[in-house]
Design an enzyme around this catalytic site. Structure first.
Site, short mmCIF file in Angstrom:
data_model
loop_
_atom_site.label_atom_id
_atom_site.label_comp_id
_atom_site.label_asym_id
_atom_site.label_seq_id
_atom_site.Cartn_x
_atom_site.Cartn_y
_atom_site.Cartn_z
N GLU A 22 -12.15 -0.97 -2.38
CA GLU A 22 -11.53 -0.09 -1.36
C GLU A 22 -10.50 0.87 -2.15
O GLU A 22 -10.19 0.78 -3.31
CB GLU A 22 -10.95 -1.12 -0.41
CG GLU A 22 -9.84 -2.21 -0.89
CD GLU A 22 -9.34 -2.96 0.48
OE1 GLU A 22 -10.05 -2.96 1.46
OE2 GLU A 22 -8.34 -3.51 0.19
N ASP A 35 0.77 -1.35 -0.03
CA ASP A 35 0.07 0.13 -0.06
C ASP A 35 1.07 1.25 0.13
O ASP A 35 0.82 2.17 0.95
CB ASP A 35 -0.69 0.02 1.20
CG ASP A 35 -1.72 -1.27 1.32
OD1 ASP A 35 -1.85 -1.87 0.40
OD2 ASP A 35 -2.25 -1.44 2.37
#
Length: 528
Positions: free
Chosen positions: A293, A66
């Site tokens: 998401e 991420d």
């Protein structure tokens, strides 16, 4: 948390230990042009022999998950979710940083946060005390540190970060209770090289809207308790206004305007203050548990659109990247096929998907991206983790190998971003002509298949302007040197001088990337 039980799933996924290297052995790429020397990156995709904490100076892009990327002076700085193979980072702080001058070689810099700020526990327990009936405090919360986003705002760098409390709201079982809330916090820094961050407290949190109870009827009850899950922040500045885009699975993706002075919402007095939904997946009226998401939003002044990048599906294998665009921050966000993603339409195009070129294991879990532009060159880039597939021989828990990936982005003639099939290696770019494309290629047309890597077929571009796909005559191709667009049949693609990471030894090659009319990526790599 990103989704119920995701913390547990992720902990299992990264519990690996060292194994043997599994690399390609077949050279398939052409040599550089005569007289040119370009060594290119040589670090291994299987970094498990270097995965321990005492070897972090050698990690380069190993153990990345991420990422968010921002530039200061001559350096690109990357920050990330707490994640590492075998949990090597445990006990060494949170939201780790690294930096690079060339997007290829990265220097490890350590953590940006020593421990969870006290306000996280205090805020959670204050909210528990106000519930009806009031709930007792949680004295020792279980924290997860996820998905930072760093942006330069004025003369300061702001890090929006996620801290998740993964304890059940009541009891000890996730089968009977939703987990506690997530928080997005803010820290600021004026000099990224010094890596000193000052915490500024809470920005927003997961908040129930009163529609559902925190009690679950069983493990198949996915009607989420919170309206928006306060995780995966992305921030964009539009003139004098700033917006937080956030969300993960619980009822979709939200946008909320921020006070530019504080970097926080103007108020959080009612559930309406927690944001407006700008994207969802499926039947939004009845579906409070949506497989999307990690919103990342950017504006491209050359096209006049805001682009909302989304991660679809579970993060271990199936993760894939989608994008939609709008002329307004609040949407509607429309896909390449005309679908209204703000109303729950499936988002197309798909930018990345699990894939495999020959002579390599390939990559899965390629999503939750950072999109950034180099102000010095104007070039755009995509960065995310890529994971090795499950059950690669010789590597214990191979799917826990998380290699940071940077890919250059170009924009199609109709204004959609395409990612280079090969990771960025700073390969010198040359002027290409049609003759350069004649030869054999691997082509992957990525159909969306859950947890299935897409594989290549042989594409032969012939000197007479025709091509075969899988040995079957299939039509005509051409190259427009002025626009740098390669047309193979009806698919128009952007092209690169690239680095063949799957070859051994690695060498230069050419690549192309485009979309079908429906938004499926078409990736090509020249092999001779």
């Amino acid at each position: 948390m990103k989704r119920l039980l995701s913390i547990t799933f992720f902990a299992l996924l990264i519990a690996g230990c060292s194994g043997d290297e599994n690399t390609a052995t077949v050279p398939v790429t052409p040599t550089p042009p005569e007289g040119e020397t370009f060594p290119g990156p040589t670090y291994a995709d299987n970094y498990t022999p270097l995965a321990s904490w005492n070897q972090n100076s050698q990690w380069n892009l190993a153990n990345v998950h991420d990422p968010t990327v921002v530039k200061q002076s001559n350096y690109f700085y990357m920050y990330q979710t707490d994640a590492s193979y075998g949990n090597a980072h445990d006990g060494h702080g949170h939201f780790f940083a690294r930096r690079s001058t060339d997007l290829v070689n990265w220097e490890y810099m350590g953590s940006t946060m020593a421990a969870a700020p006290a306000w996280v526990k205090d805020s959670m327990n204050a909210k528990r005390a106000r519930m009806e009936p009031a709930l007792p405090p949680i004295d020792n919360p279980n924290y997860g540190y996820w998905a930072p986003c760093v942006r330069k705002i004025g003369n300061v760098y702001r890090m929006y970060y996620s801290i998740v409390i993964s304890n059940p709201i009541v009891g000890t079982s996730f089968d009977t209770s939703w987990s506690e809330r997530a928080f997005i916090g803010l820290a600021e820094c004026t000099d990224l090289a010094a890596n000193v961050w000052v915490d500024k407290g809470m920005v927003i949190c997961s908040e129930p809207d009163g529609v559902e109870s925190y009690i679950r009827s069983g493990p198949d009850d996915w009607s989420g308790y919170f309206k928006f899950n306060a995780i995966d922040p992305s921030v964009i500045e539009v003139g004098a206004q700033q917006y937080l885009i956030y969300g993960s699975w619980h009822t979709g993706i939200a946008a909320v305007e921020l006070d530019p002075t504080t970097g926080k919402p103007f108020q959080l007095q009612s559930i309406a203050d927690y944001g407006t939904r700008i994207a969802g997946r499926g039947n939004l009226a009845n579906n409070r548990w949506q497989g999307l998401e990690a919103p990342e939003i950017i504006y491209n002044p050359d096209t006049g659109y805001y682009y909302l990048f989304l991660a679809y599906d579970e993060l271990g294998v199936a993760y894939n990247t989608r994008v939609a665009r709008s002329q307004s921050i609040y949407g509607p966000y429309i896909g390449i096929d005309g679908g209204n993603v703000s109303e729950g339409a499936e988002c197309w195009p798909m930018v990345t998907h699990p894939y495999k070129f020959n002579n390599h294991t390939g990559w899965v879990g390629i999503a939750h991206c950072a999109i950034f532009q180099d102000d010095a060159t104007g070039k755009w880039y995509y960065s995310s983790q890529g994971r090795l597939p499950e059950n690669v021989p010789g590597i214990n828990v191979s799917n826990a190998v998380m290699m940071g990936q940077v890919r250059e982005i170009q924009w199609t003639p109709d204004g959609w971003p395409v990612a280079n099939p090969e990771r960025y290696a700073a390969v010198p770019q040359t002027d290409l002509v049609a003759a350069d494309f004649v030869g054999a290629w691997e082509q992957i047309t990525m159909q969306y298949q859950y947890r299935v890597q897409q594989t290549s077929v042989t594409l032969q571009l012939r000197a007479d302007g025709t091509y075969t796909l899988g040995g079957i005559p299939s039509g005509n191709w051409s190259y427009d040197a002025a626009t740098k667009v390669l047309s193979v049949g009806s698919v128009q693609s952007k092209v690169w001088n690239a680095w063949n990471w799957e070859a051994s030894p690695r060498k230069r090659t050419l690549t192309f990337s485009g979309y079908t009319a429906g938004g499926q990526p078409v990736w090509g790599k020249k092999v001779n």
